[in-house]
Design a protein around this motif. Structure first.
Motif, short mmCIF file in Angstrom:
data_model
loop_
_atom_site.label_atom_id
_atom_site.label_comp_id
_atom_site.label_asym_id
_atom_site.label_seq_id
_atom_site.Cartn_x
_atom_site.Cartn_y
_atom_site.Cartn_z
N GLY A 34 -2.26 3.34 3.98
CA GLY A 34 -1.57 3.55 2.66
C GLY A 34 0.00 4.01 2.96
O GLY A 34 0.11 4.94 3.98
N ALA A 35 0.80 3.12 2.18
CA ALA A 35 2.23 3.26 2.77
C ALA A 35 2.74 4.70 2.81
O ALA A 35 3.28 5.43 3.76
CB ALA A 35 3.27 2.45 2.00
N TYR A 112 -6.60 -6.91 -1.29
CA TYR A 112 -6.93 -5.51 -2.13
C TYR A 112 -8.20 -5.42 -2.93
O TYR A 112 -8.28 -6.53 -3.61
CB TYR A 112 -5.71 -5.34 -2.76
CG TYR A 112 -4.24 -5.03 -2.31
CD1 TYR A 112 -4.25 -4.11 -1.19
CD2 TYR A 112 -3.27 -5.82 -2.61
CE1 TYR A 112 -2.94 -4.05 -0.63
CE2 TYR A 112 -1.88 -5.63 -2.06
CZ TYR A 112 -1.94 -4.86 -1.08
OH TYR A 112 -0.68 -4.37 -0.35
N ARG A 114 -8.71 -2.91 -5.36
CA ARG A 114 -8.18 -1.50 -5.51
C ARG A 114 -7.98 -1.41 -7.40
O ARG A 114 -7.49 -0.51 -7.71
CB ARG A 114 -6.94 -1.28 -5.07
CG ARG A 114 -5.80 -2.26 -5.27
CD ARG A 114 -4.52 -2.21 -4.35
NE ARG A 114 -3.91 -0.81 -4.05
CZ ARG A 114 -2.80 -0.66 -3.29
NH1 ARG A 114 -2.17 -1.70 -2.71
NH2 ARG A 114 -2.14 0.52 -3.25
N ARG A 179 5.21 -5.64 -2.69
CA ARG A 179 3.72 -6.22 -2.67
C ARG A 179 3.76 -7.19 -3.68
O ARG A 179 3.15 -6.76 -4.80
CB ARG A 179 2.73 -5.34 -2.68
CG ARG A 179 2.90 -4.11 -1.48
CD ARG A 179 2.59 -4.58 -0.14
NE ARG A 179 2.46 -3.35 0.65
CZ ARG A 179 3.62 -3.18 1.52
NH1 ARG A 179 4.74 -3.73 1.40
NH2 ARG A 179 3.48 -2.17 2.54
N ASP A 266 6.85 1.86 6.84
CA ASP A 266 6.44 3.44 6.44
C ASP A 266 6.85 4.39 7.57
O ASP A 266 7.37 5.48 7.38
CB ASP A 266 4.82 3.35 6.30
CG ASP A 266 4.29 2.29 5.48
OD1 ASP A 266 5.06 1.95 4.44
OD2 ASP A 266 3.18 1.96 5.72
N ASP A 302 -2.38 0.29 11.10
CA ASP A 302 -1.48 0.83 10.26
C ASP A 302 -0.82 1.93 10.69
O ASP A 302 0.57 2.01 10.55
CB ASP A 302 -2.15 1.47 8.81
CG ASP A 302 -2.19 0.34 7.72
OD1 ASP A 302 -2.41 -0.92 8.28
OD2 ASP A 302 -1.86 0.82 6.74
O1 KDG Z 1 2.95 -0.60 4.72
C1 KDG Z 1 1.39 -0.86 5.11
C2 KDG Z 1 0.85 -0.70 3.84
O2 KDG Z 1 0.93 -2.09 3.22
C3 KDG Z 1 -0.79 -0.58 3.83
O3 KDG Z 1 -1.01 0.98 4.58
C4 KDG Z 1 -1.36 -0.56 2.64
O4 KDG Z 1 -0.20 1.03 1.27
C5 KDG Z 1 -0.77 -0.22 1.48
C6 KDG Z 1 -0.42 -1.33 0.41
O5 KDG Z 1 -0.17 -0.86 -0.83
O6 KDG Z 1 -0.08 -2.35 0.66
#
Ligand code: KDG
Length: 321
Positions: A34-35, A112, A114, A179, A266, A302
């Motif tokens: 997670g970023a 994803y 999510r 994204r 990140d 990550d």
């Molecule tokens: O920067 C890495 C993230 O892309 C990864 O951990 C997943 O948080 C994320 C995302 O929403 O893409």
């Protein structure tokens, strides 16, 4: 109390045991990602007491997330557990097999799972939560990203509310983290106003080109006039900081053998922002950003291990010419 608060969704991650399209992969290893929480780990590793604020499901993946972050020294006291919605998940696909549907060597894609996750229910109600309000109120830095406003209407409303809070000496940093897969139902044009309401903006030239129509540092500065600093990462070789007063600082990246690029942005943010909180000048901040990114680039998964505070200091001193 933590000096830095990073807010956004983190997910369980399934990493393939071998390259190839998902239908051809035999097994997966579980991890977390997670970023914003990646950035929190790097900040904590560099000696900045940090917290991560989010929501997770009442499930094993959620426990794994909060457990791993806590083990890395990140304060998770304001992470809420949703009794009904699950922890989000992403499955990574990597290229490099002989399969006809292969992505191609060196390429990867995040799939994803999510929608409707616990974190997608983040909303401005967070500001009434005593644990979260206490952390945000005391922080010197609040770190956000362009992922959160794409997750749901309530997440977008929360990001807007956080950017509108009186600063009281706090810096709000915003990493674009474009994204495209998350923006199918929402107009990414709204990102520009969000970025322009932050104090420090971090973005890659490529993603800025895709999300904002230009990756040129000068044009981006004209497009986003309000932030105190704009940090543009150009094609992995150089980062340029453009301050509102017109000062431009250009700093080349370290040359490393890339093992796995996910999380490098990140980590760069974590290094840069740790430098900011430690009182380094713009060049020192960019250097620490590059150093943290190099650690992420040269480790799988990550989350690169950030250099600890002592080795970061030694490395920075060594490159001080
Ligand atoms: O920067 C890495 C993230 O892309 C990864 O951990 C997943 O948080 C994320 C995302 O929403 O893409």
């Amino acid at each position: 109390l933590p000096q830095a608060v990073c807010l956004g969704e983190s997910m369980a991650v399934l990493l393939p045991e071998q390259p190839g399209p998902l239908d051809a992969v035999g097994g997966f290893r579980s991890a977390v990602g997670g970023a914003e929480s990646n950035t929190a780990c790097v900040l904590a590793g560099l000696g900045v007491p940090s917290a991560w604020i989010s929501r997770v499901g009442a499930d094993g993946f959620g426990r794994r997330l909060t457990g791993e972050l806590a083990a890395r020294g990140v304060d998770v006291s304001a992470v809420a557990v949703d009794p009904h919605r699950p922890t989000g998940l992403y499955v990574k696909e990597t290229g490099g097999s002989a399969h006809p549907h292969d992505l191609g060597a060196g390429r990867s894609r995040l799939h994803y799972y999510r929608a409707g996750s616990a974190a997608s229910a983040l909303s401005p109600e967070l500001l009434a939560d005593p644990a979260a309000a206490r952390l945000i109120g005391a922080a010197r830095l609040l770190h956000l990203s362009g992922i959160t406003p794409a997750l749901s209407d309530s997440c977008l409303a929360l990001v807007r509310a956080l950017l509108a809070l009186p600063r009281n000496g706090r810096t709000v940093s915003f990493d674009l983290n474009w994204r495209p897969a998350l923006w199918r139902d929402r107009d990414p044009a709204l990102l520009r106003n969000l970025l322009d309401a932050a104090d420090v903006v971090l973005l890659g030239a490529d993603e800025a080109e895709a999300a904002l129509g230009t990756g040129d540092p000068g044009e981006l500065r004209a497009l986003l006039p309000r932030p105190r600093s704009l940090v543009v990462k150009q094609d992995a070789h150089v980062a340029t900081a453009l301050d509102r007063d017109g000062t431009v600082t250009v700093q080349p990246a370290l040359r490393v053998e890339v093992v796995e690029p996910t999380g490098a942005g990140d980590a760069f943010a974590g290094g840069y922002l740790a430098g900011l909180l430690h009182g380094l000048d713009q060049r020192g901040r960019l250097r620490l950003g590059h150093l943290a990114a190099a650690c992420a680039l040269t480790s799988p998964g990550d989350q690169g291990r950030a250099p600890d505070a002592a080795s970061a200091e030694a490395l920075l001193a060594a490159t001080e010419a």
